[in-house]
Design an enzyme around this catalytic site. Structure first.
Site, PDB file in Angstrom:
ATOM      1  N   LYS A  23       0.846  -1.188   0.000  1.00 33.21           N
ATOM      2  CA  LYS A  23       0.000   0.000   0.000  1.00 33.21           C
ATOM      3  C   LYS A  23       0.885   1.243   0.000  1.00 33.21           C
ATOM      4  O   LYS A  23       1.912   1.290   0.697  1.00 33.21           O
ATOM      5  CB  LYS A  23      -0.898  -0.024   1.239  1.00 33.21           C
ATOM      6  CG  LYS A  23      -1.809   1.176   1.412  1.00 33.21           C
ATOM      7  CD  LYS A  23      -2.616   1.013   2.700  1.00 33.21           C
ATOM      8  CE  LYS A  23      -3.478   2.239   2.965  1.00 33.21           C
ATOM      9  NZ  LYS A  23      -4.265   2.082   4.216  1.00 33.21           N
ATOM     10  N   SER A  38      -8.830   2.893   3.310  1.00 22.34           N
ATOM     11  CA  SER A  38      -7.852   3.462   2.396  1.00 22.34           C
ATOM     12  C   SER A  38      -6.991   2.429   1.678  1.00 22.34           C
ATOM     13  O   SER A  38      -6.222   2.777   0.780  1.00 22.34           O
ATOM     14  CB  SER A  38      -6.936   4.440   3.141  1.00 22.34           C
ATOM     15  OG  SER A  38      -6.215   3.780   4.163  1.00 22.34           O
ATOM     16  N   SER A  43      -9.508   1.062   7.588  1.00 16.46           N
ATOM     17  CA  SER A  43      -8.949   1.069   6.239  1.00 16.46           C
ATOM     18  C   SER A  43      -8.541  -0.285   5.677  1.00 16.46           C
ATOM     19  O   SER A  43      -8.238  -0.386   4.499  1.00 16.46           O
ATOM     20  CB  SER A  43      -7.735   2.011   6.190  1.00 16.46           C
ATOM     21  OG  SER A  43      -8.158   3.342   6.349  1.00 16.46           O
TER      22      SER A  43
END
Length: 453
Positions: free
Chosen positions: A47, A123, A147
């Site tokens: 990520k 996210s 997230s």
């Protein structure tokens, strides 16, 4: 190297449609990774915010950080390499991880493989979309308020947010946002979740505190009995957003299944004050934005509409008006909330809640940091309402996992959240195993998936 080649082929086939991977490393064929370990040779993705790889780009989904490279190797990725994982690239994230939706000005929209018109969540947006679409079987994510669990729910994956302190954030992010932010993975099976816990768990020098360590490897919990548990079931909304009927039905059905397994089921209401919860998230976000000025100065850049998305710019501007007592006020609100929630749920071994009150939402709208019409206050109020059963367990530090136990009539995944006692991931592993065996999900695949056409 064969698995790396297959991941490259899957990426080339699928990524142009879902826009989950923003960089597939040119040197992917030669990236480091142990020649042994539980994930020997398995392709992995990072990520684009949170844990870092030294020398690699980390742009945090933001034009402000475009072209930035990290000079630090996080303990997380040292452990990943030691377990045999091959990190082949980085995935999309909303700017600065602020939003639970999957779009940015810098990198565009990440589509949900189940329906491209719907958000993949955030996210850890690209991580979830890439795993759901079969580019890789497991990917790095981070969870500061939902997230990992949001995209797990909307993309039909297993997404665990470990206990505070279970996964070290070191060497340079050992206590992010007062311990609310944690690093882990998104994957498709409980087995992989348990194996990843064994890989990434454990303390490092300088960690702010050492959590109770497990009695045995987590993979061994997969073969141990669960016992009889007291289960608190959330059948009512905890925020302003109504629970969709199909999501509520999934909660009811799962509660009945747990009861059939011999567990005691007791209904619970929201264990916290909604207004104080909103103040915590607004306060924490303001504190986080106040650090941007120093970062911008170091890069020789300005903070304005050309470097930050509308909502993040408004949050930054709001942060500049804070009093000196703001940090102390946020700390005290967190303390009160931890106490209130702890007292309210202390009689339960686990909780069952919806992960999200809705199936995956369409792109755009008030929940996106790209929305130019939202004020900072409106965005944070909407954010706290939509993720009302997620971020509260970042505040308390408890482990919680989203499992893809149901599906809507139009084929969208529905995640259910199981919350454990602090430091008790072992019980979550066993309960998740039981539910996966009783209601397997491996046969459910999105229409956009590598090799499916």
């Amino acid at each position: 190297m064969e698995l790396t080649r297959l991941a490259r082929e899957a990426h080339d086939e699928i990524n142009p449609r879902i826009n989950a991977v923003i960089e597939f490393y040119e040197d992917a064929e030669t990236v480091a990774g142990a020649d042994a370990g539980p994930f020997h040779g398995v392709p992995f993705l990072r990520k684009d915010t949170g844990a870092t790889e030294a020398g690699r780009l980390q742009e945090r989904g933001s034009r402000l950080f475009k072209g930035c490279r990290s000079d630090t190797d996080s303990y997380f990725f040292r452990r990943a390499r030691g377990a045999g994982l091959r990190t082949l690239g980085r995935t999309t994230t909303p700017e600065l991880g602020t939003s639970g939706m999957s779009e940015t000005i810098l990198n565009g929209i990440t589509g949900n493989p189940w329906n491209l018109e719907r958000s993949a969540g955030g996210s850890s947006a690209g991580a979830a979309a890439a795993v759901a679409a079969g580019i890789v079987p497991i990917a790095h994510g981070g969870d500061g308020g939902g997230s990992i669990r949001i995209p797990a729910s909307w993309c039909g994956l297993v997404g665990l947010n470990p206990s505070r302190g279970r996964i070290s954030g070191g060497p340079d992010r050992q206590d992010p946002i007062f311990g609310l932010g944690r690093q882990f993975v998104l994957c498709r099976t409980v087995r992989d979740m348990a194996a990843a816990l064994d890989v990434f768990s454990g303390p490092h020098p300088g960690d702010p505190f050492i959590i109770v360590q497990p009695n045995r490897p987590y993979v061994e919990e997969l073969s141990r009995p669960t016992g009889t548990l007291r289960v608190g079931v959330a059948r009512t909304k905890w925020g302003a957003v109504e629970i969709e009927p199909e999501v509520l039905q999934a909660v009811e059905s799962t509660a009945f299944l747990l009861e059939e397994m011999g567990h005691t089921i007791i209904d619970i209401d929201a264990p916290y004050e909604v207004d104080e919860y909103c103040k915590i998230w607004f306060g924490l976000t303001n504190l986080g934005r106040s650090s941007l000025e120093k970062a911008a100065q170091a890069m020789g850049r300005s903070i304005d509409a050309d470097t930050l998305e509308p909502v993040n710019l408004k949050l930054y501007e709001h942060s500049r008006t804070l009093s000196l007592s703001h940090s102390a006020d946020v700390h005290e609100a967190i303390r009160r909330t931890r106490l209130r929630v702890g007292e309210a749920i202390s009689d339960f071994d686990i909780l069952l809640t919806p992960t999200m009150p809705t199936v995956a939402l369409p792109h755009g709208g008030i929940y996106c940091a790209t929305n130019p019409t939202s004020t900072a206050e409106e965005f944070m109020e909407a954010d706290a309402a939509l993720y009302s059963q997620l971020g509260i367990f970042n505040v308390t530090g408890q482990p919680s996992v989203s499992l893809p136990l149901a599906q809507s009539a139009n084929g969208l995944p529905i995640g259910l959240q199981i919350v454990g006692r602090f430091s008790d991931e072992a019980t979550l592993v066993r309960v998740a195993r039981d539910l996966e065996q009783a209601r397997p999900w491996s046969h459910r695949r999105p229409s956009i998936r590598a090799g499916s056409y």
